[in-house]
Design a protein around this motif. Structure first.
Motif, PDB file in Angstrom:
ATOM      1  N   THR A  96      22.383  36.033  28.595  1.00 33.28           N
ATOM      2  CA  THR A  96      21.022  35.069  28.116  1.00 33.28           C
ATOM      3  C   THR A  96      20.933  34.067  29.259  1.00 33.28           C
ATOM      4  O   THR A  96      20.019  33.011  29.452  1.00 33.28           O
ATOM      5  CB  THR A  96      21.356  34.324  26.948  1.00 33.28           C
ATOM      6  OG1 THR A  96      22.507  33.325  27.152  1.00 33.28           O
ATOM      7  CG2 THR A  96      21.905  35.384  26.015  1.00 33.28           C
ATOM      8  N   ASN A  97      21.659  34.270  30.340  1.00 29.40           N
ATOM      9  CA  ASN A  97      21.556  33.130  31.541  1.00 29.40           C
ATOM     10  C   ASN A  97      22.103  31.779  31.450  1.00 29.40           C
ATOM     11  O   ASN A  97      21.718  30.837  31.953  1.00 29.40           O
ATOM     12  CB  ASN A  97      20.015  32.998  32.099  1.00 29.40           C
ATOM     13  CG  ASN A  97      19.616  34.313  33.112  1.00 29.40           C
ATOM     14  OD1 ASN A  97      20.472  34.765  33.642  1.00 29.40           O
ATOM     15  ND2 ASN A  97      18.466  34.607  32.971  1.00 29.40           N
ATOM     16  N   ARG A  98      22.786  31.637  30.126  1.00 24.05           N
ATOM     17  CA  ARG A  98      23.442  30.546  30.188  1.00 24.05           C
ATOM     18  C   ARG A  98      24.738  30.449  30.892  1.00 24.05           C
ATOM     19  O   ARG A  98      25.359  31.666  31.197  1.00 24.05           O
ATOM     20  CB  ARG A  98      23.981  30.215  28.267  1.00 24.05           C
ATOM     21  CG  ARG A  98      22.547  29.900  27.905  1.00 24.05           C
ATOM     22  CD  ARG A  98      22.755  29.874  26.423  1.00 24.05           C
ATOM     23  NE  ARG A  98      21.651  29.359  25.646  1.00 24.05           N
ATOM     24  CZ  ARG A  98      20.731  30.114  25.181  1.00 24.05           C
ATOM     25  NH1 ARG A  98      20.740  31.488  25.432  1.00 24.05           N
ATOM     26  NH2 ARG A  98      19.874  29.767  24.386  1.00 24.05           N
ATOM     27  N   ARG A  99      25.172  29.205  30.978  1.00 28.07           N
ATOM     28  CA  ARG A  99      26.602  29.354  31.898  1.00 28.07           C
ATOM     29  C   ARG A  99      27.673  30.136  31.059  1.00 28.07           C
ATOM     30  O   ARG A  99      28.591  30.684  31.819  1.00 28.07           O
ATOM     31  CB  ARG A  99      27.194  27.673  31.799  1.00 28.07           C
ATOM     32  CG  ARG A  99      28.337  27.606  32.609  1.00 28.07           C
ATOM     33  CD  ARG A  99      28.417  28.001  34.054  1.00 28.07           C
ATOM     34  NE  ARG A  99      29.889  27.627  34.729  1.00 28.07           N
ATOM     35  CZ  ARG A  99      30.096  28.021  35.921  1.00 28.07           C
ATOM     36  NH1 ARG A  99      29.308  28.782  36.522  1.00 28.07           N
ATOM     37  NH2 ARG A  99      31.099  27.649  36.471  1.00 28.07           N
ATOM     38  N   TYR A 103      27.419  29.483  23.175  1.00 31.08           N
ATOM     39  CA  TYR A 103      26.381  28.427  22.986  1.00 31.08           C
ATOM     40  C   TYR A 103      25.926  28.120  21.675  1.00 31.08           C
ATOM     41  O   TYR A 103      25.108  27.417  21.583  1.00 31.08           O
ATOM     42  CB  TYR A 103      25.335  28.686  24.018  1.00 31.08           C
ATOM     43  CG  TYR A 103      24.860  30.087  23.779  1.00 31.08           C
ATOM     44  CD1 TYR A 103      23.631  30.306  22.841  1.00 31.08           C
ATOM     45  CD2 TYR A 103      25.044  31.223  24.520  1.00 31.08           C
ATOM     46  CE1 TYR A 103      23.229  31.517  22.446  1.00 31.08           C
ATOM     47  CE2 TYR A 103      24.350  32.543  24.184  1.00 31.08           C
ATOM     48  CZ  TYR A 103      23.573  32.539  23.278  1.00 31.08           C
ATOM     49  OH  TYR A 103      23.028  33.714  22.739  1.00 31.08           O
ATOM     50  N   THR A 104      26.651  28.851  20.600  1.00 28.12           N
ATOM     51  CA  THR A 104      26.267  28.795  19.171  1.00 28.12           C
ATOM     52  C   THR A 104      27.458  27.998  18.464  1.00 28.12           C
ATOM     53  O   THR A 104      28.461  28.707  18.541  1.00 28.12           O
ATOM     54  CB  THR A 104      25.823  30.004  18.500  1.00 28.12           C
ATOM     55  OG1 THR A 104      24.755  30.573  19.252  1.00 28.12           O
ATOM     56  CG2 THR A 104      25.433  29.840  17.138  1.00 28.12           C
ATOM     57  N   VAL A 113      22.152  25.645  18.469  1.00 23.55           N
ATOM     58  CA  VAL A 113      22.393  26.191  19.911  1.00 23.55           C
ATOM     59  C   VAL A 113      22.669  25.119  20.654  1.00 23.55           C
ATOM     60  O   VAL A 113      21.820  23.995  20.566  1.00 23.55           O
ATOM     61  CB  VAL A 113      20.937  26.860  20.290  1.00 23.55           C
ATOM     62  CG1 VAL A 113      21.157  27.027  21.759  1.00 23.55           C
ATOM     63  CG2 VAL A 113      20.958  28.134  19.460  1.00 23.55           C
ATOM     64  N   SER A 115      23.534  25.086  24.375  1.00 24.41           N
ATOM     65  CA  SER A 115      23.103  24.868  25.580  1.00 24.41           C
ATOM     66  C   SER A 115      21.990  25.988  25.861  1.00 24.41           C
ATOM     67  O   SER A 115      21.829  26.739  25.208  1.00 24.41           O
ATOM     68  CB  SER A 115      24.245  25.458  26.493  1.00 24.41           C
ATOM     69  OG  SER A 115      24.658  26.664  26.263  1.00 24.41           O
ATOM     70  N   GLU A 116      21.322  25.447  26.968  1.00 26.55           N
ATOM     71  CA  GLU A 116      20.179  26.264  27.398  1.00 26.55           C
ATOM     72  C   GLU A 116      20.440  27.175  28.672  1.00 26.55           C
ATOM     73  O   GLU A 116      21.185  26.992  29.234  1.00 26.55           O
ATOM     74  CB  GLU A 116      19.071  25.346  27.654  1.00 26.55           C
ATOM     75  CG  GLU A 116      18.608  24.461  26.580  1.00 26.55           C
ATOM     76  CD  GLU A 116      18.339  25.362  25.224  1.00 26.55           C
ATOM     77  OE1 GLU A 116      17.437  26.312  25.387  1.00 26.55           O
ATOM     78  OE2 GLU A 116      18.603  25.142  24.115  1.00 26.55           O
ATOM     79  N   PRO A 117      19.343  28.177  28.951  1.00 30.35           N
ATOM     80  CA  PRO A 117      19.614  29.188  29.897  1.00 30.35           C
ATOM     81  C   PRO A 117      19.499  28.211  31.335  1.00 30.35           C
ATOM     82  O   PRO A 117      18.961  26.789  31.469  1.00 30.35           O
ATOM     83  CB  PRO A 117      18.177  29.854  30.064  1.00 30.35           C
ATOM     84  CG  PRO A 117      18.190  30.136  28.526  1.00 30.35           C
ATOM     85  CD  PRO A 117      18.502  28.633  27.917  1.00 30.35           C
TER      86      PRO A 117
ATOM     87  N   CYS B  78      27.419  35.105  22.291  1.00 32.78           N
ATOM     88  CA  CYS B  78      26.093  35.921  22.253  1.00 32.78           C
ATOM     89  C   CYS B  78      25.934  37.121  21.450  1.00 32.78           C
ATOM     90  O   CYS B  78      24.977  37.348  20.871  1.00 32.78           O
ATOM     91  CB  CYS B  78      25.597  35.915  23.777  1.00 32.78           C
ATOM     92  SG  CYS B  78      26.654  36.686  24.728  1.00 32.78           S
TER      93      CYS B  78
END
Lengths: 119, 119
Positions: A96-99, A103-104, A113, A115-117, B78
Motif C-alpha cells: 500500500t506504499n506505507r512504511r 497500519y491498522t 488507520v 499511517s498513510e502511504p 494489510c
C-alpha cells in the motif's frame, strides 16, 4: 554450529514465518513466509527473498518496486519455527506504499488507520 | 469500522500468527499463534492470551511464570493475516528466560547465541 536451513521447523507446506524488522529504528515492517530455498537465496544475495504463497514462486522483495530489503542479520527463534530478519528497508515495505504493513490499530474496539502511504 | 476477529484471515487450523513487540524499546519478543477466541480474551482482559498448538488450549502468557504480557495495542496487517501486539512484557518473554526468543543469530554461516537468560 553451522547454520543449515534444513534444521529449521517448517510447516506442512515447507514454510516458516519471517518477520522483517528495520535495523536501528526497530520498526516491525511486515511478516511473510520463506522456504529453505528462499532462505538460502537471501543469505547468498544479501537481499531478502520470500516465498509467495499466492504465486507459488520466489518473491525477491522490491524486485519490481525497487523497495528492497537488504539483509543485515538473520535470527532464529528458540523453537526454530520462526525467523527474525534484521533488514535495511528502502522506502515502503507494504504494497500500500506505507512504511509497514501494520497500519491498522484496534482502539476502543474500532479499527483505526494510523499511517498513510509514503509515496 | 468495528473490529471483529471473525473478519481476520485465519489459516486452515483457525489460527493467525501474532508478533509481540515491546512498547518503547521496539524489541521483537516472540511470535505465537492466536485463534478468534484468544484474540477476544486478550482484548477483554488486557493480557495477551495465545493458543497453544502443542497443548490445544488457551495459553495465558505468564500465567504460571508471572512473565505476563500486558496488551498496549493490537494491530492488524494489510492482508489481515498477521497481528502485531504492542505489549509491556514483565521479565523474560522466552521460556529459556531470555528477554526474547530470537537469541540465535546467523553470522558468517554459523549460529551464534547473542543473549543470555535474565534470571
Amino acid at each position: 554450529m553451522r547454520f543449515d536451513p534444513s534444521n529449521l521447523k517448517f510447516d506442512d507446506k515447507g514454510l516458516i514465518p519471517a518477520i522483517a524488522q528495520q535495523q536501528g529504528t526497530g520498526e516491525v515492517l511486515m511478516m511473510a513466509w520463506m522456504n529453505a530455498a528462499s532462505i538460502e537465496k537471501t543469505l547468498e544475495t544479501g537481499h531478502v527473498t520470500y516465498w509467495s504463497r499466492s504465486r507459488q514462486s520466489f518473491w525477491a522483495k522490491g524486485e519490481s518496486s525497487g523497495h528492497v530489503q537488504k539483509l543485515i542479520e538473520l535470527r532464529v527463534d528458540c523453537d526454530r519455527d520462526c525467523l527474525l530478519l534484521i533488514v535495511d528497508q528502502t522506502g515502503p515495505a507494504c504494497h500500500t506504499n506505507r512504511r509497514d504493513c501494520f497500519y491498522t490499530a484496534v482502539r476502543d474496539g474500532e479499527e483505526v488507520v494510523i499511517s498513510e502511504p509514503m509515496v
